[in-house]
Scaffold this motif. Structure first.
Motif, short mmCIF file in Angstrom:
data_model
loop_
_atom_site.label_atom_id
_atom_site.label_comp_id
_atom_site.label_asym_id
_atom_site.label_seq_id
_atom_site.Cartn_x
_atom_site.Cartn_y
_atom_site.Cartn_z
N LYS A 137 -19.61 8.18 7.12
CA LYS A 137 -20.36 8.46 8.35
C LYS A 137 -19.79 9.67 9.09
CE LYS A 137 -22.19 3.79 8.83
NZ LYS A 137 -22.14 2.48 9.49
N GLY A 138 -19.52 10.73 8.33
CA GLY A 138 -19.11 12.00 8.94
C GLY A 138 -17.65 12.10 9.35
N GLU A 139 -16.85 11.08 9.04
CA GLU A 139 -15.43 11.17 9.40
C GLU A 139 -14.56 10.96 8.16
OE1 GLU A 139 -14.88 9.67 13.86
OE2 GLU A 139 -15.64 8.11 12.53
N TYR A 140 -13.39 11.58 8.20
CA TYR A 140 -12.41 11.36 7.13
C TYR A 140 -11.62 10.09 7.47
CZ TYR A 140 -13.21 16.20 5.65
OH TYR A 140 -13.77 17.38 5.20
N HIS A 141 -11.46 9.24 6.46
CA HIS A 141 -10.62 8.05 6.63
C HIS A 141 -9.46 8.14 5.65
CE1 HIS A 141 -13.38 5.42 9.06
NE2 HIS A 141 -14.20 6.39 8.68
N ALA A 142 -8.30 7.77 6.11
CA ALA A 142 -7.16 7.63 5.20
C ALA A 142 -6.52 6.28 5.50
CB ALA A 142 -6.15 8.75 5.45
N PHE A 143 -6.18 5.58 4.43
CA PHE A 143 -5.47 4.31 4.55
C PHE A 143 -4.10 4.53 3.92
CE2 PHE A 143 -9.98 3.67 4.35
CZ PHE A 143 -10.27 2.65 5.24
N TYR A 144 -3.21 3.60 4.17
CA TYR A 144 -1.88 3.76 3.57
C TYR A 144 -1.21 2.40 3.40
CZ TYR A 144 -0.87 3.68 8.62
OH TYR A 144 -0.85 3.35 9.95
N GLN A 145 -0.35 2.33 2.41
CA GLN A 145 0.45 1.14 2.19
C GLN A 145 1.36 0.97 3.40
OE1 GLN A 145 0.83 -0.93 -1.26
NE2 GLN A 145 -1.18 -0.53 -0.37
N HIS A 146 1.39 -0.22 3.96
CA HIS A 146 2.03 -0.39 5.25
C HIS A 146 2.65 -1.78 5.36
CE1 HIS A 146 2.76 -0.01 9.47
NE2 HIS A 146 1.64 -0.53 9.93
N HIS A 147 3.85 -1.84 5.89
CA HIS A 147 4.44 -3.12 6.27
C HIS A 147 4.59 -3.10 7.78
CE1 HIS A 147 7.83 -6.31 5.85
NE2 HIS A 147 6.69 -6.81 6.26
N PRO A 148 3.65 -3.73 8.49
CA PRO A 148 3.61 -3.54 9.95
C PRO A 148 4.70 -4.26 10.72
CG PRO A 148 1.72 -4.86 9.19
CD PRO A 148 2.52 -4.52 7.98
N TYR A 149 5.50 -5.11 10.04
CA TYR A 149 6.47 -5.91 10.80
C TYR A 149 7.91 -5.49 10.55
CZ TYR A 149 2.19 -8.55 10.83
OH TYR A 149 0.86 -8.89 10.95
N ASP A 150 8.09 -4.41 9.79
CA ASP A 150 9.47 -4.06 9.44
C ASP A 150 9.52 -2.61 8.98
OD1 ASP A 150 12.07 -5.95 8.69
OD2 ASP A 150 12.01 -4.06 7.59
N GLU A 151 10.67 -1.97 9.13
CA GLU A 151 10.83 -0.58 8.67
C GLU A 151 11.12 -0.50 7.17
OE1 GLU A 151 12.69 -2.05 10.99
OE2 GLU A 151 14.82 -1.78 10.57
N ASN A 152 11.23 -1.67 6.53
CA ASN A 152 11.43 -1.70 5.08
C ASN A 152 10.15 -2.11 4.37
OD1 ASN A 152 14.41 -1.26 4.86
ND2 ASN A 152 14.36 -3.00 6.27
N TRP A 153 10.03 -1.71 3.11
CA TRP A 153 8.91 -2.15 2.29
C TRP A 153 8.87 -3.68 2.28
CZ3 TRP A 153 7.72 -4.96 -2.11
CH2 TRP A 153 6.51 -4.66 -2.74
N GLY A 154 7.68 -4.25 2.26
CA GLY A 154 7.54 -5.71 2.25
C GLY A 154 6.12 -6.05 1.86
N PRO A 155 5.60 -7.22 2.24
CA PRO A 155 4.22 -7.56 1.88
C PRO A 155 3.27 -6.45 2.37
CG PRO A 155 5.34 -9.44 2.83
CD PRO A 155 6.26 -8.27 3.01
#
Ligand code: DQQ
Length: 471
Positions: free
Chosen positions: A30-48
């Motif tokens: 719909k006319g906008e660029y979207h980017a998603f990313y692998q993210h662990h929202p509860y910690d600064e380390n990789w996780g679920p």
């Protein structure tokens, strides 16, 4: 809670806080660029793994969106891993990997491919029929991830990275409706020298050829090449949809810096093939974890193919929207020794052109943001014809020097983007790029232009101060 700003990037995609890795689902909707990313929202380390989400009208100014995917279902209980996105007739469709650790220590996984859809581009609903591909083909294993989907004529195609014992591969599926998938076969696999697992594949046309872009794990360093733990690189070849035959040349590394991995692309409505990578690396010490965040995405780069079947990467033209102040440092200036250039800002783009026909120096280049104790050095070794990015004093000692061949006898043109903790170098119109994280520990901004053991001529040196998109 306020994050320490010292290394927070000013014009790159980052999460509001905590961990990010691979770019996912790059798409226009719909006319906008979207980017998603692998993210662990509860910690600064990789996780679920979750899918973080940003969108933009111009590829430069990004806005944070709510988290798009969280691992809520049994088939993805250990994370929503990487994948892609398509606009399916107005329905934004994410195709991703459901991850299950069968035995994490032994690296035994059970991965499947899943779908989630949205009509507002904000909230996503997982298909009740998930996973849409529940089991890997006989040529693969439970390491079966990172679906990239595209449309060709009337059919959808999906490639997935996998491994069979210690051979990395990419396998291909076909569908009419994005739900029922038929296995086609192996698109490409390692000849024994290209690693045990191929992550994040992408397959697209560029300059009349087909490019298979992928991120192999387990390719050993060879001289100046493959010096990171894992690399992103590509094959250029010819593909026949009728027979699934892909005939290609040798593997080429896409970027020669320290921090560039898991690259994905999109084709936009201007016909551009645009690539974005994860700007960090598994083995790096990641000093921003102390500040409660880690990882970022690279600037978007436009890809083209040159006459030698090499991919050139240039920063997308929209990046000039970031420029605030321009400073013409010098034009047609002969230089020997060094020349100090003050800067008042830490977000900088610079353009630096040298005349190599008037160069007797052994090395020419730029020292960035520092004194001798703490400096990032970018040099062109004139005799060896190599571009050298020295990050050994860039605030994290273990990141050494990267060198890459660059044939240049007329002119050396550098475009460099410096953010608070990154450097992206584009040399000679994207023939060579070097992307690295840097962590300056001293306050000094500015640069030192140098010409070692001889003279050079600077045709043009222009700097721009850049906007901080996150304010
Ligand atoms: N990271 C993801 C995987 C991918 C890997 C998990 C590459 O899907 O294979 O966060 O960095």
């Amino acid at each position: 809670q306020q994050l320490n700003k010292r290394y927070r990037l000013g014009f790159h995609i980052m999460a509001p806080a905590n961990w990010i890795n691979d770019p996912n689902g790059l798409v226009q909707y719909k006319g906008e660029y979207h980017a998603f990313y692998q993210h662990h929202p509860y910690d600064e380390n990789w996780g679920p793994m979750h899918w973080g989400h940003v969108k933009s009208k111009d590829l430069v100014h990004w806005e944070h969106m709510p988290i798009a995917l969280a691992p809520t279902e049994s088939y993805e209980k250990d994370g929503c891993f990487s994948g892609s996105a398509v606009d399916d007739n107005g329905v934004l469709t994410l195709i991703y990997t459901g991850n299950i650790f069968v035995d994490k220590e032994q690296d035994i996984l059970d991965q499947s491919q899943c779908i989630a859809t949205s009509t507002d581009g904000i909230t996503f609903t997982k298909e009740t029929a998930n996973p849409v591909i529940s089991k890997h083909p006989a040529e693969g294993s439970g390491h079966f991830r990172d679906p990239k989907v595209w449309k060709h004529e009337d059919s959808w195609y999906m490639i997935i990275g996998t491994r069979q014992e210690d051979t990395g591969k990419v396998v291909l599926y076909k569908s009419q409706d994005l739900r029922a998938w038929q296995y086609v076969g192996v698109l490409a696999e390692s000849d024994g020298t290209l690693g045990y697992m191929w992550e994040c594949p992408d397959f697209f046309e560029l300059g009349g050829k087909h490019i298979l872009l992928f991120s192999p794990q387990g390719v050993g360093a060879e001289g100046d090449l493959y010096n990171n733990l894992f690399q992103t690189g590509y094959f250029v070849g010819d593909y026949d949809y009728k027979t699934n035959a892909f005939k290609s040349g040798s593997f080429t590394e896409l970027d020669n810096g320290h921090d560039f991995y898991a690259v994905q692309t999109l084709l936009d409505d201007k016909g551009r093939r645009i690539a974005i990578g994860w700007m960090d690396m598994w083995e790096s010490s990641m000093p921003t974890k102390e500040d409660g965040w880690c990882g970022a995405l690279t600037l978007p780069r436009e890809l083209t193919l040159n006459e030698n079947n090499k991919i050139l990467m240039k920063p997308v033209e929209e990046l000039s929207l970031l420029r605030t102040q321009q400073q013409k440092v010098c034009t047609d200036k002969s230089l020997s020794g060094s020349y100090l250039v003050e800067a008042t800002q830490d977000l900088i783009e610079l353009k630096l052109d040298f005349d190599l026909t008037k160069t007797s120096a052994q090395a020419i280049g730029l020292k960035i943001r520092g004194t001798n104790q703490d400096v990032t050095k970018l040099a062109f070794d004139v005799e060896q014809q190599k571009l050298v990015l020295d990050c050994s004093k860039s605030g994290k000692g273990e990141d050494g020097v990267r060198r890459t061949a660059l044939k240049a006898d007329q002119q050396l043109s550098l475009r460099v983007f410096i953010d608070r903790s990154s450097i992206e170098v584009f040399a000679n119109d994207g023939e060579v790029t070097m992307t690295s994280r840097i962590y300056p520990t001293e306050e000094r901004l500015g640069f030192e232009l140098f010409s070692e053991s001889g003279e050079t001529e600077v045709i043009d040196f222009t700097c721009w101060e850049l906007e901080d998109i996150w304010g």
